[in-house]
Design a protein around this motif. Sequence first.
Motif, mmCIF file in Angstrom:
data_model
loop_
_atom_site.group_PDB
_atom_site.id
_atom_site.type_symbol
_atom_site.label_atom_id
_atom_site.label_comp_id
_atom_site.label_asym_id
_atom_site.label_seq_id
_atom_site.Cartn_x
_atom_site.Cartn_y
_atom_site.Cartn_z
ATOM 1 N N SER A 315 0.574 -1.417 0.185
ATOM 2 C CA SER A 315 0.474 -0.195 -0.072
ATOM 3 C C SER A 315 1.000 1.037 0.039
ATOM 4 O O SER A 315 0.139 2.502 -0.259
ATOM 5 N N GLN A 316 1.955 1.365 0.042
ATOM 6 C CA GLN A 316 2.921 2.184 -0.073
ATOM 7 C C GLN A 316 3.565 2.543 -1.168
ATOM 8 O O GLN A 316 3.937 1.541 -1.953
ATOM 9 N N ILE A 317 4.174 4.070 -1.277
ATOM 10 C CA ILE A 317 5.559 4.514 -2.217
ATOM 11 C C ILE A 317 6.804 3.846 -1.677
ATOM 12 O O ILE A 317 7.043 3.893 -0.572
ATOM 13 N N VAL A 318 7.631 2.924 -2.503
ATOM 14 C CA VAL A 318 8.847 2.611 -2.769
ATOM 15 C C VAL A 318 10.066 3.772 -2.989
ATOM 16 O O VAL A 318 9.813 3.594 -3.938
ATOM 17 N N PRO A 319 10.567 4.034 -2.434
ATOM 18 C CA PRO A 319 11.992 4.925 -2.416
ATOM 19 C C PRO A 319 12.782 3.931 -3.351
ATOM 20 O O PRO A 319 13.069 3.331 -2.585
ATOM 21 N N ALA A 320 13.449 4.518 -4.561
ATOM 22 C CA ALA A 320 14.462 3.354 -4.847
ATOM 23 C C ALA A 320 15.265 4.311 -5.687
ATOM 24 O O ALA A 320 15.640 4.035 -6.804
ATOM 25 N N PHE A 321 15.964 5.424 -4.849
ATOM 26 C CA PHE A 321 17.043 6.704 -5.781
ATOM 27 C C PHE A 321 18.381 5.412 -5.999
ATOM 28 O O PHE A 321 19.060 5.129 -4.776
ATOM 29 N N GLY A 322 19.007 5.653 -7.126
ATOM 30 C CA GLY A 322 20.134 5.377 -7.319
ATOM 31 C C GLY A 322 20.978 4.071 -7.020
ATOM 32 O O GLY A 322 21.369 3.531 -6.557
ATOM 33 N N ASN A 323 19.605 3.215 -7.588
ATOM 34 C CA ASN A 323 19.879 1.519 -7.949
ATOM 35 C C ASN A 323 20.467 0.954 -9.488
ATOM 36 O O ASN A 323 20.091 1.777 -9.983
ATOM 37 N N GLN A 324 21.297 -0.184 -9.087
ATOM 38 C CA GLN A 324 20.796 -0.989 -10.377
ATOM 39 C C GLN A 324 19.988 -1.614 -11.176
ATOM 40 O O GLN A 324 20.323 -3.091 -10.341
ATOM 41 N N LEU A 325 19.451 -0.851 -11.956
ATOM 42 C CA LEU A 325 18.349 -2.396 -12.492
ATOM 43 C C LEU A 325 17.878 -1.844 -13.720
ATOM 44 O O LEU A 325 17.785 -0.565 -14.168
ATOM 45 N N VAL A 326 16.569 -2.543 -13.749
ATOM 46 C CA VAL A 326 15.924 -2.462 -15.256
ATOM 47 C C VAL A 326 15.396 -2.507 -14.976
ATOM 48 O O VAL A 326 13.706 -2.319 -14.448
ATOM 49 N N SER A 327 13.826 -1.204 -14.940
ATOM 50 C CA SER A 327 12.514 -0.483 -14.732
ATOM 51 C C SER A 327 11.676 -1.128 -15.355
ATOM 52 O O SER A 327 10.658 -1.481 -15.132
#
Length: 615
Positions: A315-327
């Motif tokens: 139910s929450q927005i998850v912050p995920a800044f500055g990671n190595q991942l494919v959107s």
Amino acid sequence: MSLLSRSVRVSAIASLLLSSGGVAIAVSSVGIPVVLGSLLAEGAIAQTQAATVLYVDPVRGSDAGAGTAQAPLKTITQALAIAPTSSVIQLAPGTYSAASGETFPLRLQPGVTLQGSAESQGQGIVIRGGGRFLSPTSAGQDIAILGANQAALIGVTVTNPNPRGYGLWIESSNPTVASNTFTGNTHDGISVVGRSAPLIRGNHFVANGANGITLYGLSQAQVQENLFERTGFGVNVGQKAAPTLLKNRIVGNEDGVVVQASSRPILRENVIEGNQRDGLVAIADSQPDLGTQAQPGSNTFRNNGRLDVNVKASSQIVPAFGNQLVSSRVEGRVDLAGTTQVTPVPAIAAAPAPIVAQAADKSSLSARSFPVPTSLQSSPPVAPPPQVPVAAGPAPRAIPIPVAAPETAARPVTTSGRSLPVPTVTPSVPVPAPVVPARTVPIQTAPAPTAAIEIPVTPPSRSVPVVERSPQPVQPAAVEIPVLPPENADPTPQPATVAARPRSGALLPVPSARIPVGNAGNRARNVAIGASTPGGPPPPPTQAQALGFQYRVVVATRSEADQARVRSLVPGAFRVFRGSQIFMQVGAYKTQAEADEMYQRVSSQGWQARIETTQ
């Protein structure tokens, strides 16, 4: 002269400093220098101080001995009983078990360090077994070792092959757990509950039954530079836990990190790759912090079987800044721009620095007992993907995520010293370097689910016999993941959790067409089923009776949504009908104690449960 009457001057910190200026520098397995920082200034692992050392040897020792290197004790149990505060128990190679005289669970003592060989992460120094422990928050458990404040567990291998066996149980205490191997525990390698703030660093979690580590209650563990592999969930976070996961490698599990309930873990500089389903899963009201603009995550997610980050059931927005991942391998409300505000959790006092002794036997313990770190081998760095802002929409309702059982074929546990990762013992938590955000590209996010989805669970067939497996030293397949009751200080029922499908004799739902209607009150009296007609022959045994199951636990439900929530807690649960009333059977058991555990588990989540007999 008894060793208890003399002190040994310990100066382990001096032996750790490998270069001038008090800064330890190592070269990783890929040739990258790693600076540990000023150990002298940080004072994290050992301090120059007087310490009493007790020696234990399961082969040549005697509990009537003095505990010296020449006359060691035989059991850890005896050493813990007589060890004074600020002492070290030094273990010789061997297996410490009930056969060698140990009494389980082993209870660590405040201010006492239990250590083997940190250099090899406990290879050849094995604590094997378990015993009954009544947890103040989690009912009865089978554990090998119980943690304690200011205690330390360093350089041993821990295995609990008993049904639903835990290696190390930490409850409202702050021990240091470093450079160990947790393997072959039929449930979890480590379980952290209550108001705990342990330091868990440089350990190897491999081929445990359910989870590498479970972090529940209000715990705030520092989980750093560990390897989690070949287990159901590598890391399982629930209730209101707020641990910090830093520089861990989480690979080859069913799911890498599972975040449940209202937990708030912080993840920085972890490598989460090659897990069979998802790299990270968040459900219910959980909100993992994967990175903000102020503190970029610097986590690497790649090559996970289904999704790298799956938060569509949160139910929450998850912050995920500055990671190595494919959107394209991210689903749910993920803020890749890092603008979401994360409310900090009040801190709990962290684990103190343990006392470490330098043993007289240089071959078994030396300055290398606390080596500089060796980085876990990984793939080449992946360029950071474009940062994708996600507009905040209405909060979706949590839905249950079905978790299939892992493959049942046992995978071998590698015990070679070269195959085990060398532990990293770093006292400080470095702040990751800022990551320059790339260009912003809009992306369409997955629609939020609007209602709970019921996933039908087919009852086991009567024509297929069920064989209860005997405990094995290594059980890499996942078993039923328990949801521990909430903290006494906060009795609010927790949202539904993710659980792996039950395996072996720990939980076996047994359907029967002849389950009677019983009292629906709170923990009703036991109701016998299969009664015979007066004057007639006894009825044939039901399937549950034929398999030796004497008790069953059922939960009253009012709607399909209730049934779906029960299944999210116990995926193997199935419906039974009693007139117009529908119940969910959540398990069948051979002993009253096992049934009581399930009863307490479901009751703690607010369900109206009861125990019935099958006789």
